[in-house]
Design a protein around this motif. Structure first.
Motif, short mmCIF file in Angstrom:
data_model
loop_
_atom_site.label_atom_id
_atom_site.label_comp_id
_atom_site.label_asym_id
_atom_site.label_seq_id
_atom_site.Cartn_x
_atom_site.Cartn_y
_atom_site.Cartn_z
N THR A 27 32.95 5.27 -76.91
CA THR A 27 31.77 4.49 -76.55
C THR A 27 31.83 3.11 -77.17
OG1 THR A 27 30.46 6.51 -76.33
CG2 THR A 27 29.24 4.46 -76.53
N LEU A 28 32.27 3.02 -78.42
CA LEU A 28 32.43 1.73 -79.08
C LEU A 28 33.45 0.87 -78.33
CD1 LEU A 28 31.70 -0.13 -81.44
CD2 LEU A 28 33.52 1.00 -82.76
N ALA A 29 34.57 1.48 -77.95
CA ALA A 29 35.60 0.75 -77.20
C ALA A 29 35.06 0.28 -75.85
CB ALA A 29 36.83 1.63 -77.00
N MET A 30 34.25 1.12 -75.20
CA MET A 30 33.70 0.72 -73.90
C MET A 30 32.68 -0.41 -74.05
SD MET A 30 33.39 4.04 -71.46
CE MET A 30 32.54 5.08 -72.61
N ILE A 31 31.88 -0.39 -75.12
CA ILE A 31 30.93 -1.48 -75.34
C ILE A 31 31.69 -2.79 -75.58
CG2 ILE A 31 29.20 -2.40 -76.94
CD1 ILE A 31 28.10 0.45 -77.20
N LEU A 91 18.83 9.42 -78.39
CA LEU A 91 19.77 8.30 -78.47
C LEU A 91 20.85 8.42 -77.40
CD1 LEU A 91 20.01 8.01 -82.34
CD2 LEU A 91 19.03 6.34 -80.78
N CYS A 92 21.28 9.64 -77.12
CA CYS A 92 22.28 9.88 -76.08
C CYS A 92 21.71 9.50 -74.71
CB CYS A 92 22.72 11.33 -76.11
SG CYS A 92 24.10 11.72 -75.03
N VAL A 93 20.46 9.85 -74.47
CA VAL A 93 19.81 9.49 -73.21
C VAL A 93 19.68 7.98 -73.10
CG1 VAL A 93 17.61 9.61 -71.95
CG2 VAL A 93 18.64 11.69 -72.89
N TYR A 94 19.38 7.29 -74.22
CA TYR A 94 19.34 5.84 -74.20
C TYR A 94 20.70 5.28 -73.74
CZ TYR A 94 19.53 1.00 -75.66
OH TYR A 94 19.71 -0.36 -75.67
N LEU A 95 21.77 5.79 -74.34
CA LEU A 95 23.10 5.29 -73.99
C LEU A 95 23.50 5.68 -72.57
CD1 LEU A 95 24.94 5.86 -77.39
CD2 LEU A 95 24.27 3.68 -76.37
N LEU A 96 22.88 6.70 -72.04
CA LEU A 96 23.19 7.14 -70.67
C LEU A 96 22.38 6.36 -69.63
CD1 LEU A 96 24.57 9.10 -68.71
CD2 LEU A 96 22.73 10.71 -69.17
N LEU A 97 21.11 6.09 -69.92
CA LEU A 97 20.24 5.51 -68.91
C LEU A 97 19.87 4.05 -69.14
CD1 LEU A 97 17.72 8.46 -68.46
CD2 LEU A 97 19.71 7.93 -67.07
N TRP A 98 19.68 3.65 -70.39
CA TRP A 98 19.09 2.34 -70.65
C TRP A 98 20.05 1.36 -71.32
CZ3 TRP A 98 15.64 6.46 -72.54
CH2 TRP A 98 14.78 6.87 -71.52
N TRP A 104 31.07 4.90 -65.26
CA TRP A 104 31.20 6.32 -64.95
C TRP A 104 31.70 7.08 -66.18
CZ3 TRP A 104 35.73 8.84 -65.56
CH2 TRP A 104 36.89 8.07 -65.58
N ALA A 105 32.53 6.44 -67.01
CA ALA A 105 33.02 7.10 -68.22
C ALA A 105 31.87 7.34 -69.20
CB ALA A 105 34.11 6.25 -68.88
N ASP A 106 30.90 6.42 -69.25
CA ASP A 106 29.71 6.64 -70.09
C ASP A 106 28.95 7.87 -69.61
OD1 ASP A 106 29.68 4.38 -71.92
OD2 ASP A 106 29.23 3.12 -70.19
N LEU A 112 28.74 15.42 -71.19
CA LEU A 112 29.39 16.44 -72.02
C LEU A 112 28.65 16.61 -73.35
CD1 LEU A 112 33.18 15.70 -71.45
CD2 LEU A 112 31.95 17.77 -70.83
N LEU A 113 28.26 15.49 -73.96
CA LEU A 113 27.56 15.56 -75.24
C LEU A 113 26.19 16.22 -75.08
CD1 LEU A 113 27.86 14.87 -78.22
CD2 LEU A 113 26.79 12.67 -77.74
N LEU A 114 25.47 15.86 -74.03
CA LEU A 114 24.16 16.49 -73.80
C LEU A 114 24.29 17.98 -73.52
CD1 LEU A 114 22.35 13.74 -71.69
CD2 LEU A 114 21.72 14.54 -73.98
#
Length: 133
Positions: A27-31, A91-98, A104-106, A112-114
């Motif tokens: 996720t850090l690499a994708m950001i 926090l996972c939902v934030y990173l998924l939706l907002w 698509w990788a996010d 998977l994490l959820l």
């Protein structure tokens, strides 16, 4: 006396810890990638990174309390870990939706994490019920 600690929960906590390291780095690499490739607004980069790092800080006590509560067959640490799981899910939902940009990788990583959080929460509730009975 019978042993009440949950082996499936222990295995899932371990796997979740390993997966979270991968999740955090990916996720850090994708950001970083999104900030270079897309026109990422500077005022929105900091909140996205802050949420990811807050999630990383929250993950350490969540896993520690989960392991401790399961191995010592104590409800309190396992309950606290369950409470921290709720924070991690938000926090996972934030990173998924907002998040500013969602690839698509996010979606895949967060799904998977959820799923792991959901399964882990069910096993924690079952373990707490076994400890109380």
């Amino acid at each position: 006396s019978s042993q009440l600690s949950s082996l499936p929960l222990h295995i899932l906590l371990y796997v979740n810890g390993i997966y979270y390291i991968f999740y955090f780095l990916a996720t850090l690499a994708m950001i970083i990638y999104k900030s270079q490739v897309f026109s990422y607004p500077d005022d929105l980069l900091a909140p996205d990174l802050a949420m990811l790092f807050l999630m990383g800080v929250l993950e350490v006590p969540r896993l520690y309390l989960g392991f401790k509560g399961n191995l010592t067959e104590a409800e309190a640490p396992l309950g606290l870990s369950l409470g921290l799981t709720v924070g991690s899910v938000l926090l996972c939902v934030y990173l998924l939706l907002w998040q500013t940009y969602v690839l698509w990788a996010d979606v895949l990583l967060n799904a998977l994490l959820l799923s792991a959080y959901g399964l882990e929460s069910g096993l924690k509730v079952t373990a707490i019920a076994a400890f109380l009975s």
